[in-house]
Each structure stands twice: as structure tokens, then as C-alpha cells.
Design a protein around this motif. Structure first.
Motif, PDB file in Angstrom:
ATOM      1  N   LEU A  26       0.803  -1.227   0.000  1.00  0.00           N
ATOM      2  CA  LEU A  26       0.000   0.000   0.000  1.00  0.00           C
ATOM      3  C   LEU A  26       0.830   1.269   0.000  1.00  0.00           C
ATOM      4  N   VAL A  27       1.975   1.265   0.668  1.00  0.00           N
ATOM      5  CA  VAL A  27       2.783   2.488   0.748  1.00  0.00           C
ATOM      6  C   VAL A  27       3.778   2.560  -0.402  1.00  0.00           C
ATOM      7  N   PHE A  28       4.635   1.576  -0.525  1.00  0.00           N
ATOM      8  CA  PHE A  28       5.731   1.669  -1.486  1.00  0.00           C
ATOM      9  C   PHE A  28       5.304   1.393  -2.918  1.00  0.00           C
ATOM     10  N   ASN A  29       4.203   0.699  -3.116  1.00  0.00           N
ATOM     11  CA  ASN A  29       3.697   0.474  -4.469  1.00  0.00           C
ATOM     12  C   ASN A  29       2.605   1.464  -4.849  1.00  0.00           C
ATOM     13  N   SER A  30       2.359   2.449  -3.998  1.00  0.00           N
ATOM     14  CA  SER A  30       1.304   3.418  -4.295  1.00  0.00           C
ATOM     15  C   SER A  30       1.536   4.189  -5.600  1.00  0.00           C
ATOM     16  N   PRO A  31       2.792   4.560  -5.975  1.00  0.00           N
ATOM     17  CA  PRO A  31       2.945   5.215  -7.288  1.00  0.00           C
ATOM     18  C   PRO A  31       2.525   4.310  -8.445  1.00  0.00           C
ATOM     19  N   PHE A  32       2.855   3.026  -8.352  1.00  0.00           N
ATOM     20  CA  PHE A  32       2.459   2.084  -9.401  1.00  0.00           C
ATOM     21  C   PHE A  32       0.945   1.927  -9.443  1.00  0.00           C
ATOM     22  N   ILE A  33       0.341   1.776  -8.277  1.00  0.00           N
ATOM     23  CA  ILE A  33      -1.120   1.629  -8.215  1.00  0.00           C
ATOM     24  C   ILE A  33      -1.791   2.894  -8.740  1.00  0.00           C
ATOM     25  N   TYR A  34      -1.268   4.056  -8.377  1.00  0.00           N
ATOM     26  CA  TYR A  34      -1.823   5.327  -8.841  1.00  0.00           C
ATOM     27  C   TYR A  34      -1.721   5.452 -10.367  1.00  0.00           C
ATOM     28  N   LYS A  35      -0.551   5.111 -10.927  1.00  0.00           N
ATOM     29  CA  LYS A  35      -0.381   5.201 -12.382  1.00  0.00           C
ATOM     30  C   LYS A  35      -1.269   4.188 -13.099  1.00  0.00           C
ATOM     31  N   SER A  86      13.098  -0.448   0.160  1.00  0.00           N
ATOM     32  CA  SER A  86      11.851   0.040  -0.444  1.00  0.00           C
ATOM     33  C   SER A  86      11.650   1.525  -0.197  1.00  0.00           C
ATOM     34  N   SER A  87      12.037   2.012   0.978  1.00  0.00           N
ATOM     35  CA  SER A  87      11.866   3.444   1.255  1.00  0.00           C
ATOM     36  C   SER A  87      12.775   4.283   0.364  1.00  0.00           C
ATOM     37  N   VAL A  88      13.981   3.812   0.087  1.00  0.00           N
ATOM     38  CA  VAL A  88      14.898   4.542  -0.803  1.00  0.00           C
ATOM     39  C   VAL A  88      14.371   4.519  -2.234  1.00  0.00           C
ATOM     40  N   ILE A  89      13.906   3.360  -2.690  1.00  0.00           N
ATOM     41  CA  ILE A  89      13.353   3.252  -4.047  1.00  0.00           C
ATOM     42  C   ILE A  89      12.085   4.092  -4.167  1.00  0.00           C
ATOM     43  N   PHE A  90      11.268   4.098  -3.134  1.00  0.00           N
ATOM     44  CA  PHE A  90      10.044   4.900  -3.128  1.00  0.00           C
ATOM     45  C   PHE A  90      10.376   6.386  -3.244  1.00  0.00           C
ATOM     46  N   TYR A  91      11.390   6.829  -2.509  1.00  0.00           N
ATOM     47  CA  TYR A  91      11.827   8.236  -2.588  1.00  0.00           C
ATOM     48  C   TYR A  91      12.248   8.579  -4.019  1.00  0.00           C
ATOM     49  N   ALA A  92      13.061   7.714  -4.641  1.00  0.00           N
ATOM     50  CA  ALA A  92      13.506   7.967  -6.009  1.00  0.00           C
ATOM     51  C   ALA A  92      12.328   7.971  -6.978  1.00  0.00           C
ATOM     52  N   SER A 123      14.830  15.667   2.452  1.00  0.00           N
ATOM     53  CA  SER A 123      13.602  14.913   2.181  1.00  0.00           C
ATOM     54  C   SER A 123      13.915  13.435   1.975  1.00  0.00           C
ATOM     55  N   GLY A 124      15.053  13.124   1.372  1.00  0.00           N
ATOM     56  CA  GLY A 124      15.450  11.724   1.215  1.00  0.00           C
ATOM     57  C   GLY A 124      15.705  11.065   2.552  1.00  0.00           C
ATOM     58  N   ILE A 125      16.337  11.797   3.451  1.00  0.00           N
ATOM     59  CA  ILE A 125      16.586  11.273   4.796  1.00  0.00           C
ATOM     60  C   ILE A 125      15.264  11.103   5.538  1.00  0.00           C
ATOM     61  N   ALA A 126      14.335  12.036   5.347  1.00  0.00           N
ATOM     62  CA  ALA A 126      13.020  11.931   5.996  1.00  0.00           C
ATOM     63  C   ALA A 126      12.260  10.703   5.490  1.00  0.00           C
ATOM     64  N   TYR A 127      12.279  10.473   4.179  1.00  0.00           N
ATOM     65  CA  TYR A 127      11.636   9.276   3.619  1.00  0.00           C
ATOM     66  C   TYR A 127      12.242   8.020   4.239  1.00  0.00           C
ATOM     67  N   LEU A 128      13.577   7.989   4.261  1.00  0.00           N
ATOM     68  CA  LEU A 128      14.260   6.824   4.810  1.00  0.00           C
ATOM     69  C   LEU A 128      13.901   6.617   6.277  1.00  0.00           C
ATOM     70  N   PHE A 129      13.905   7.689   7.049  1.00  0.00           N
ATOM     71  CA  PHE A 129      13.653   7.573   8.481  1.00  0.00           C
ATOM     72  C   PHE A 129      12.206   7.182   8.777  1.00  0.00           C
ATOM     73  N   PHE A 130      11.253   7.952   8.228  1.00  0.00           N
ATOM     74  CA  PHE A 130       9.846   7.728   8.581  1.00  0.00           C
ATOM     75  C   PHE A 130       9.230   6.498   7.912  1.00  0.00           C
ATOM     76  N   LEU A 131       9.641   6.206   6.683  1.00  0.00           N
ATOM     77  CA  LEU A 131       9.029   5.088   5.969  1.00  0.00           C
ATOM     78  C   LEU A 131       9.843   3.802   6.036  1.00  0.00           C
TER      79      LEU A 131
END
Length: 182
Positions: A26-35, A86-92, A123-131
Motif C-alpha cells: 500500500l505504501v511503497f507500491n502506491s505510485p504504481f497503483i496510482y499510475k 523500499s523506502s529509498v526506491i520509493f523516494y527515487a 527529504s530523502g533522509i526523511a523518507y528513509l527515516f519515517f518510511l
């Protein structure tokens, strides 16, 4: 607050596997699901079935992959590594529109440290930390209270259900998935 965290922390192989797979889906695949939602406009009942099956199929395949990677006894390390990567890939994906494929993996391997550090942002560090790191801490804090045989039974049941679910989804919708890929 810690009592709440302790209550929601999974305490079994199955709990960590299923909750982690759901989170990744639900979180890390959300861009794929959205597209997918943007590219596909359902018109009939069959189209809606395909439309709704995409996140379910992603969840089932994620669960299968993580269960086999973890080999029952290594669920916590596999889940932690999966969450952080996954959090790093999601950020990218979100910030640079990057799609992780074979070519992108080759580019990552060939990248030098200077180029890698240029992508290090707050923001990359925030993605990594929180997600990635915070959910990983929850996984680390979880204590598996079941025996190996109980975990083996959970592994077998979860994999059987996931394989059955994938078969049930792909059997009638195979042509739709094949045409969506090409």
C-alpha cells in the motif's frame, strides 16, 4: 504511547510477514497503483474486477516473495532490509520519477560515491527515516513467540493461500494482465 506500539507490534512470523507485505504493497507500491488507476479507466464489471485485482495481486506476490526470501527463520532481517531498500526506491520513484528496472539496477551499481551523495537530501533522509527506519524499529522490537514448527505451518498455509489467490486472479484475468504489460 509505548503500550499502543506494543499492542500493534506483530508477535508471530505470520503477523510480521502479512503486515509488512501489506505496508510494502500500500505504501511503497502506491505510485504504481496510482499510475495504473490513471492509465486504466474501467467501463464494465469485468474491467472493475481487473482494476481492483491489481493491489490484491501485488500483496499476494509481495507476501510470496518475502516468505521465500525469509525462509521462516529470517523474517525480521529480511523485512528490515526490504523496508529500508523500499523506502529509498520509493523516494527515487516519487521525487525523480524513476522506475526501478534492470537498467536502473545497472546504473546504481555503476554510480560513484560522489554522484550518490548528490542525491542525499533532507527529504530523502526523511523518507528513509519515517518510511523505512521507524517501521524497521517496530519489526526489531517484535518478539517471535512461536516455535519453528508453528512458523513452518504458517509458512505453508500462507504460501498455499497466496498461490491459490494468484491463480484465482490470473486465471480469468490473464489476457488483461498480458495486454497491460505489453
Amino acid at each position: 504511547m509505548f503500550k499502543l506500539i506494543n499492542k500493534v507490534t506483530p508477535r508471530s512470523y505470520a503477523g510480521i510477514l502479512l503486515l509488512g507485505s501489506l505496508y510494502i504493497t500500500l505504501v511503497f507500491n502506491s505510485p504504481f497503483i496510482y499510475k495504473t488507476c490513471q492509465a486504466f479507466i474501467p467501463t464494465g464489471h469485468w474491467d472493475w474486477l481487473f482494476y481492483l485485482s491489481v493491489p490484491v495481486l501485488l500483496f499476494l506476490l509481495t507476501t510470496l516473495a518475502l516468505s521465500w526470501l525469509s525462509l521462516i527463520g529470517f523474517i525480521k532481517p529480511v523485512m528490515i532490509v526490504s523496508l529500508i531498500i523500499s523506502s529509498v526506491i520509493f523516494y527515487a520513484s516519487v521525487n525523480y520519477g524513476v522506475l526501478m528496472d534492470k537498467e536502473m539496477m545497472r546504473n546504481i551499481v555503476e554510480t560513484n560515491i560522489g554522484e550518490t551523495l548528490s542525491y542525499l537530501t533532507t527529504s530523502g533522509i526523511a523518507y528513509l527515516f519515517f518510511l523505512g527506519i521507524l517501521p524497521s524499529i517496530l519489526v526489531m522490537r517484535s518478539t517471535l513467540k512461536r516455535s519453528f514448527l508453528v512458523n513452518l505451518k504458517s509458512f505453508a498455509v500462507i504460501n498455499a493461500i497466496c498461490l491459490l489467490g494468484v491463480a484465482v486472479i490470473l486465471s480469468p484475468l490473464y489476457k488483461d494482465y498480458a495486454s497491460a504489460v505489453s
